[in-house]
Design a protein around this motif. Structure first.
Motif, PDB file in Angstrom:
ATOM      1  N   VAL A  82       3.286  10.768  -0.247  1.00 39.94           N
ATOM      2  CA  VAL A  82       4.872   9.928  -0.140  1.00 39.94           C
ATOM      3  C   VAL A  82       4.748   9.536  -0.892  1.00 39.94           C
ATOM      4  O   VAL A  82       5.964   8.851  -1.348  1.00 39.94           O
ATOM      5  N   PHE A  83       4.304   7.984  -0.551  1.00 43.09           N
ATOM      6  CA  PHE A  83       4.152   6.831  -1.216  1.00 43.09           C
ATOM      7  C   PHE A  83       4.187   6.819  -3.221  1.00 43.09           C
ATOM      8  O   PHE A  83       4.821   6.199  -3.525  1.00 43.09           O
ATOM      9  N   ASP A  84       3.357   7.015  -2.933  1.00 46.71           N
ATOM     10  CA  ASP A  84       3.205   6.862  -4.488  1.00 46.71           C
ATOM     11  C   ASP A  84       3.902   8.167  -5.538  1.00 46.71           C
ATOM     12  O   ASP A  84       4.313   7.581  -6.766  1.00 46.71           O
ATOM     13  N   GLU A  85       4.259   8.513  -4.612  1.00 50.84           N
ATOM     14  CA  GLU A  85       5.708   9.636  -5.655  1.00 50.84           C
ATOM     15  C   GLU A  85       6.700   9.271  -4.641  1.00 50.84           C
ATOM     16  O   GLU A  85       7.498   9.372  -6.199  1.00 50.84           O
ATOM     17  N   ASN A  86       7.187   9.161  -4.390  1.00 53.20           N
ATOM     18  CA  ASN A  86       8.839   8.392  -3.966  1.00 53.20           C
ATOM     19  C   ASN A  86       8.970   7.385  -3.630  1.00 53.20           C
ATOM     20  O   ASN A  86       9.993   7.410  -3.024  1.00 53.20           O
ATOM     21  N   GLY A  87       7.343   6.256  -3.171  1.00 56.31           N
ATOM     22  CA  GLY A  87       8.110   5.146  -2.649  1.00 56.31           C
ATOM     23  C   GLY A  87       9.581   4.126  -3.234  1.00 56.31           C
ATOM     24  O   GLY A  87       9.291   4.322  -4.547  1.00 56.31           O
ATOM     25  N   ALA A  88       9.152   3.404  -2.795  1.00 57.49           N
ATOM     26  CA  ALA A  88      10.038   2.054  -2.641  1.00 57.49           C
ATOM     27  C   ALA A  88       9.672   1.061  -2.111  1.00 57.49           C
ATOM     28  O   ALA A  88       9.199   1.230  -1.154  1.00 57.49           O
ATOM     29  N   LEU A  89       9.990  -0.530  -3.061  1.00 59.20           N
ATOM     30  CA  LEU A  89      10.088  -1.534  -2.530  1.00 59.20           C
ATOM     31  C   LEU A  89      10.491  -2.380  -2.100  1.00 59.20           C
ATOM     32  O   LEU A  89      12.405  -2.518  -3.285  1.00 59.20           O
ATOM     33  N   ALA A  94      14.206   7.506  -1.909  1.00 61.99           N
ATOM     34  CA  ALA A  94      13.641   6.950  -1.573  1.00 61.99           C
ATOM     35  C   ALA A  94      12.981   6.923  -0.375  1.00 61.99           C
ATOM     36  O   ALA A  94      13.318   6.713   0.766  1.00 61.99           O
ATOM     37  N   HIS A  95      11.194   6.594  -0.308  1.00 61.03           N
ATOM     38  CA  HIS A  95      10.359   6.054   0.924  1.00 61.03           C
ATOM     39  C   HIS A  95      10.614   4.385   0.834  1.00 61.03           C
ATOM     40  O   HIS A  95       9.310   4.420   0.245  1.00 61.03           O
TER      41      HIS A  95
END
Length: 274
Positions: free
Chosen positions: A123-130, A182-183
């Protein structure tokens, strides 16, 4: 690879590298384009090699192959091109995620389902945000208090910085639509540089300023921490300045996109006889 809307705000951290990739001859394979970034001044040294996808042996898991060989199988499409750009900007973080994926694969093997840890990593690799933001924005985000986040406290976004990490999300934003979400990893990022807009990709394919700190933070995380899915959903076109329509407060009234928080589960719900 020709990117739509290359001047879009979500592409600023990748803008210079995108221009470099687009300058290659039209018949250049994506892996070659990504490898050409090594020629740029200041290029990160720890980025794995990008190779054509057909180098991935039949039956070997993609993440396990990267971990074993230091090579990233790359298809000739926008999805894999964005994946490569994130590798260049966040090499330490991507390497940490890859080690975790490979560890889980070695422990559990490859089955019909990834399992909770690999699900969260993906999930983070595909749709993550910071996100770097004042505490008031973080509190509103975690509470899914969209009115506070985007309307009442809108001015606070001048002190915030959002960087998209997920390569699938970057690919989907080639055709922006309101529901794209985004996640956001619930780890507040350090303050960005004082003037992060000009030449955000630096003079070379250098790592993002947040990469080392983020990777160091994730090094201390357990598998259980990932399995808990430590993310907050954020519809990215709601970010002030990222989409013209969100200048109107009514933009955020769409409950299909800006969903209210889930009600708490009543004590005893689901128990026998409840």
């Amino acid at each position: 690879m020709r990117v739509r809307g290359a001047d879009a705000p979500w592409l600023r951290p990748y803008a210079a590298s995108l221009a470099w990739l687009d300058a290659a001859p039209p018949d250049t394979r994506t892996a070659q384009r990504l490898e050409s970034l090594r020629q740029r001044p200041g290029a990160a040294s720890a980025v794995p090699t990008f190779v054509p996808h057909e180098w991935l042996p039949t039956g070997e898991a993609y993440e396990a192959f990267i971990h074993r060989t230091g090579q990233v199988p790359t298809r000739d499409n926008a999805h894999d091109a964005f994946n490569g750009l994130v590798w260049w900007r966040f090499p330490a973080t991507k390497a940490r995620l890859n080690r975790l994926q490979a560890t889980e694969i070695a422990r559990l093997g490859i089955g019909g389902r990834r399992g909770p840890v690999r699900d969260a990593l993906t999930v983070f690799d595909e749709n993550g945000a910071l996100l770097h933001a004042p505490p008031a924005l973080w509190a509103a985000l975690r509470a899914r208090d969209w009115h506070t986040l985007f309307v009442a406290q809108r001015a606070w976004w001048r002190e915030a910085a959002l960087v998209l990490f997920g390569h699938a999300l970057l690919e989907q934003l080639q055709r922006p639509h309101k529901a794209l979400t985004a996640h956001v990893l619930c780890v507040p990022m350090p303050a960005p540089p004082l003037d992060p807009e000009p030449n955000v990709d630096g003079d070379g394919a250098a790592p993002h300023p947040w990469d080392a700190a983020l990777a160091a933070t994730l090094d201390g995380w357990s598998a259980e921490a990932w399995a808990a899915k430590p993310f907050a959903p954020l519809p990215v076109l709601g970010v002030p300045g990222w989409w013209p329509d969100n200048a109107h407060a009514s933009f955020y009234d769409d409950a299909r996109v800006f969903r209210p928080p889930r009600p708490p589960t009543p004590i005893g719900a689901g128990a026998a006889g409840a």
